[in-house]
Write a protein that holds these residues in place. Structure first.
Motif, PDB file in Angstrom:
ATOM      1  N   ALA A 181       0.823  -1.213   0.000  1.00 21.03           N
ATOM      2  CA  ALA A 181       0.000   0.000   0.000  1.00 21.03           C
ATOM      3  C   ALA A 181       0.855   1.260   0.000  1.00 21.03           C
ATOM      4  CB  ALA A 181      -0.940  -0.002   1.202  1.00 21.03           C
ATOM      5  N   ALA A 182       2.027   1.195   0.622  1.00 19.90           N
ATOM      6  CA  ALA A 182       2.918   2.357   0.635  1.00 19.90           C
ATOM      7  C   ALA A 182       3.567   2.578  -0.728  1.00 19.90           C
ATOM      8  CB  ALA A 182       3.990   2.183   1.700  1.00 19.90           C
ATOM      9  N   VAL A 215      -2.916  -3.893  -3.949  1.00 19.18           N
ATOM     10  CA  VAL A 215      -1.786  -3.016  -4.268  1.00 19.18           C
ATOM     11  C   VAL A 215      -2.254  -1.636  -4.694  1.00 19.18           C
ATOM     12  CG1 VAL A 215       0.188  -2.686  -5.810  1.00 19.18           C
ATOM     13  CG2 VAL A 215      -0.332  -4.953  -4.931  1.00 19.18           C
ATOM     14  N   ASP A 216      -3.312  -1.589  -5.501  1.00 20.93           N
ATOM     15  CA  ASP A 216      -3.751  -0.316  -6.060  1.00 20.93           C
ATOM     16  C   ASP A 216      -4.989   0.237  -5.377  1.00 20.93           C
ATOM     17  OD1 ASP A 216      -1.726  -0.301  -8.002  1.00 20.93           O
ATOM     18  OD2 ASP A 216      -2.866  -1.709  -9.222  1.00 20.93           O
ATOM     19  N   HIS A 237       0.507   3.153  -6.571  1.00 22.58           N
ATOM     20  CA  HIS A 237       0.457   4.401  -7.337  1.00 22.58           C
ATOM     21  C   HIS A 237      -0.167   5.513  -6.499  1.00 22.58           C
ATOM     22  CE1 HIS A 237       0.093   7.138 -10.676  1.00 22.58           C
ATOM     23  NE2 HIS A 237      -1.214   7.213 -10.506  1.00 22.58           N
ATOM     24  N   ARG A 238      -1.234   5.175  -5.788  1.00 28.37           N
ATOM     25  CA  ARG A 238      -1.823   6.103  -4.816  1.00 28.37           C
ATOM     26  C   ARG A 238      -1.536   5.533  -3.436  1.00 28.37           C
ATOM     27  NH1 ARG A 238      -7.962   7.038  -5.823  1.00 28.37           N
ATOM     28  NH2 ARG A 238      -7.629   8.425  -4.061  1.00 28.37           N
ATOM     29  N   ALA A 239      -0.446   5.965  -2.853  1.00 27.56           N
ATOM     30  CA  ALA A 239      -0.032   5.416  -1.560  1.00 27.56           C
ATOM     31  C   ALA A 239      -1.127   5.641  -0.518  1.00 27.56           C
ATOM     32  CB  ALA A 239       1.264   6.069  -1.103  1.00 27.56           C
ATOM     33  N   HIS A 240      -1.420   4.608   0.229  1.00 27.00           N
ATOM     34  CA  HIS A 240      -2.473   4.697   1.239  1.00 27.00           C
ATOM     35  C   HIS A 240      -1.959   5.481   2.445  1.00 27.00           C
ATOM     36  CE1 HIS A 240      -5.471   3.404   4.194  1.00 27.00           C
ATOM     37  NE2 HIS A 240      -6.231   3.091   3.155  1.00 27.00           N
ATOM     38  N   GLU A 259     -11.242   2.810  -0.134  1.00 27.30           N
ATOM     39  CA  GLU A 259     -11.705   1.480  -0.476  1.00 27.30           C
ATOM     40  C   GLU A 259     -11.252   0.494   0.587  1.00 27.30           C
ATOM     41  OE1 GLU A 259     -11.439   2.051  -5.317  1.00 27.30           O
ATOM     42  OE2 GLU A 259      -9.912   0.926  -4.245  1.00 27.30           O
ATOM     43  N   PRO A 260     -12.051  -0.570   0.818  1.00 26.06           N
ATOM     44  CA  PRO A 260     -11.677  -1.529   1.843  1.00 26.06           C
ATOM     45  C   PRO A 260     -10.534  -2.426   1.468  1.00 26.06           C
ATOM     46  CG  PRO A 260     -13.693  -2.221   0.748  1.00 26.06           C
ATOM     47  CD  PRO A 260     -13.358  -0.848   0.240  1.00 26.06           C
ATOM     48  N   GLY A 261     -10.111  -2.429   0.225  1.00 29.32           N
ATOM     49  CA  GLY A 261      -8.964  -3.214  -0.166  1.00 29.32           C
ATOM     50  C   GLY A 261      -9.321  -4.508  -0.826  1.00 29.32           C
TER      51      GLY A 261
END
Length: 205
Positions: free
Chosen positions: A90-91, A197-198, A94-97, A203-205
Motif C-alpha cells: 500500500a505504501a 496493491v492499487d 500508485h496512490r499510496a495509502h 476502499e476496503p482493499g
C-alpha cells in the motif's frame, strides 16, 4: 397427479421473493464470523509480535538476524504476515495509502502515537463517506484526535463507521479512537491498510 399451476400473478415457490430481514440476518452472521476469525488471528499474532515490530519489519529497519527470527514467526502468524505485506504494497502503490505511509513514517521516527497517526491519515485521505458527502465531520474528528479528545472523536466518527466496510480506513480509525490501549489502537490501524496493491484510501482493499 401433477400439482396444479398457481393462479396468474401468484409467485411460484421457487420464484417467491426472499425475506429481506432474513438476508440481512445472514449477512450479519457471515460478517460476524469473519470478524471473529480476524480477531482470533490478531490475538494470536499479538501474543508474539507487537504492532510496532510489524511496522518496523515492513519498513526494513531490522538487521538480518532479527529479520530471520521475525520471518519464522510470520510464517506461523497469517495476520501479521498479511499486515506486513499490506503495509509494503500500500505504501508503494500508485496512490499510496495514507495509513500505510503514516505507519511506516512512525516506524522510521520511532514515535508510535496511534491517535496522531489516525488523525494525520484522516486528514490526508480522500475518503468517500458512506451514505453521502462529508459535512466537515471528518476534519473535526481529526482535530479532536490530535487534541487527545478521543471519546468525542469516536462519537463524531460513529455514524460513518456504522456503514463503513470492514477493513476500511474509516472503520479502522473509529476503532482506534475507541481504544484506550495504544497497541490495540495500532493493531486496528494496521487492519485499515488494504491488501490490494492499487486500492485507494476510501476502499476496503
Amino acid at each position: 397427479m401433477p400439482e396444479a399451476p398457481p393462479p396468474p400473478g401468484q409467485p411460484t415457490r421457487a420464484s417467491a421473493p426472499a425475506d429481506p430481514a432474513f438476508g440481512t440476518l445472514v449477512a450479519r452472521a457471515l460478517a460476524e464470523r469473519a470478524r471473529s476469525t480476524t480477531d482470533g488471528a490478531r490475538r494470536a499474532a499479538l501474543d508474539e509480535l507487537t504492532p510496532q515490530s510489524i511496522c518496523l519489519l515492513a519498513a526494513g529497519l531490522f538487521g538480518p538476524a532479527e529479520r530471520r527470527e521475525l520471518s519464522a514467526s510470520l510464517i506461523r502468524l497469517p495476520w501479521a504476515l498479511g499486515r506486513v505485506s499490506a503495509l509494503v504494497r500500500a505504501a508503494r502503490a500508485h496512490r499510496a495509502h495514507p495509513l500505510a505511509v503514516r505507519l511506516l513514517a512512525a516506524a522510521r521516527s520511532g514515535s508510535f502515537d496511534p491517535w496522531g497517526i489516525a488523525a494525520d491519515a484522516l486528514r490526508e485521505a480522500q475518503v468517500t463517506v458512506p451514505g453521502g458527502e462529508d459535512d466537515g465531520s471528518l476534519a473535526r474528528a481529526a482535530r479532536l484526535l490530535s487534541e487527545g479528545r478521543r471519546r468525542e472523536a469516536c462519537e463524531v466518527l460513529a455514524p460513518f463507521a456504522d456503514s463503513a466496510a470492514e477493513g476500511s480506513l474509516l472503520l479502522a480509525v473509529h476503532r482506534a479512537a475507541a481504544s484506550q490501549d495504544a497497541e490495540v489502537a495500532l493493531a486496528h490501524l494496521l487492519e485499515g491498510v488494504p491488501d490490494g496493491v492499487d486500492a485507494a484510501p476510501d476502499e476496503p482493499g
